[in-house]
Write a protein that holds these residues in place. Structure first.
Motif, PDB file in Angstrom:
ATOM      1  N   GLY A 197     -19.910  47.035 -18.291  1.00  0.00           N
ATOM      2  CA  GLY A 197     -19.123  46.205 -17.380  1.00  0.00           C
ATOM      3  C   GLY A 197     -20.008  45.126 -16.772  1.00  0.00           C
ATOM      4  O   GLY A 197     -21.198  45.023 -17.083  1.00  0.00           O
ATOM      5  N   ASN A 198     -19.432  44.320 -15.933  1.00  0.00           N
ATOM      6  CA  ASN A 198     -20.184  43.233 -15.304  1.00  0.00           C
ATOM      7  C   ASN A 198     -21.261  43.762 -14.368  1.00  0.00           C
ATOM      8  O   ASN A 198     -21.037  44.730 -13.639  1.00  0.00           O
TER       9      ASN A 198
ATOM     10  N   ILE B  33     -18.069  42.338  -6.295  1.00  0.00           N
ATOM     11  CA  ILE B  33     -17.170  43.443  -6.641  1.00  0.00           C
ATOM     12  C   ILE B  33     -15.727  42.950  -6.629  1.00  0.00           C
ATOM     13  O   ILE B  33     -14.956  43.218  -7.559  1.00  0.00           O
ATOM     14  N   LYS B  34     -15.369  42.211  -5.592  1.00  0.00           N
ATOM     15  CA  LYS B  34     -13.994  41.726  -5.447  1.00  0.00           C
ATOM     16  C   LYS B  34     -13.621  40.742  -6.568  1.00  0.00           C
ATOM     17  O   LYS B  34     -12.565  40.861  -7.175  1.00  0.00           O
ATOM     18  N   LYS B  35     -14.493  39.793  -6.856  1.00  0.00           N
ATOM     19  CA  LYS B  35     -14.173  38.737  -7.829  1.00  0.00           C
ATOM     20  C   LYS B  35     -14.403  39.140  -9.278  1.00  0.00           C
ATOM     21  O   LYS B  35     -13.700  38.678 -10.174  1.00  0.00           O
ATOM     22  N   TYR B  36     -15.418  39.968  -9.534  1.00  0.00           N
ATOM     23  CA  TYR B  36     -15.837  40.241 -10.905  1.00  0.00           C
ATOM     24  C   TYR B  36     -15.884  41.720 -11.284  1.00  0.00           C
ATOM     25  O   TYR B  36     -16.363  42.056 -12.350  1.00  0.00           O
ATOM     26  N   ASP B  37     -15.427  42.585 -10.396  1.00  0.00           N
ATOM     27  CA  ASP B  37     -15.449  44.021 -10.660  1.00  0.00           C
ATOM     28  C   ASP B  37     -16.838  44.484 -11.096  1.00  0.00           C
ATOM     29  O   ASP B  37     -16.999  45.220 -12.073  1.00  0.00           O
TER      30      ASP B  37
ATOM     31  N   LYS C  55     -20.225  46.386 -11.461  1.00  0.00           N
ATOM     32  CA  LYS C  55     -20.516  47.824 -11.465  1.00  0.00           C
ATOM     33  C   LYS C  55     -21.927  48.139 -10.974  1.00  0.00           C
ATOM     34  O   LYS C  55     -22.174  49.220 -10.454  1.00  0.00           O
TER      35      LYS C  55
END
Length: 119
Positions: A75-76, A107-111, A113
């Motif tokens: 993940g990102n 976290i909010k914009k790009y999830d 991890k």
């Protein structure tokens, strides 16, 4: 009073001066000038402007933080960056506040991890 906000293009000059000042005071062997600092900070800003933040103390810009997100196998991840606080404003938890804001936004914009950084 501490205020965290997004960096604007017109903030890059003062942030370059602060970045240079940090490296002058805490001599770690890197010889930054305002010109070379400006090139680096502008590079970070253009790379991912929505993850560029600064701190103001009583309406004076005193710190900056630039980072980016990159895709990874799981993940990102929030990847490295530049965090600097003017020497006169060290030990006031400004860096911590900037980093907290960055992580929350990522976290909010790009999830995001994970956060990966070199120190």
């Amino acid at each position: 009073m501490l205020n965290i906000r997004s960096v604007k293009k017109e903030d890059l000059e003062i942030l370059s001066e602060i970045f240079t000042k940090v490296y002058e005071v805490f001599d770690v062997g890197e010889k930054w000038t305002t010109e070379t600092a400006h090139k680096l900070i502008e590079w970070w800003f253009e790379k991912q402007p929505d993850l560029a933040f600064l701190a103001e103390w009583d309406d004076e810009i005193v710190a900056g933080l630039f980072s980016s997100v990159k895709p990874w196998w799981e993940g990102n991840i929030l990847f490295d960056g530049e965090l600097f606080v003017h020497p006169d404003f060290q030990n006031k938890k400004i860096g911590k506040a900037l980093l907290k804001n960055l992580i929350e936004e990522a976290i909010k914009k790009y999830d995001v991890k994970k956060f990966s950084a070199f120190t």
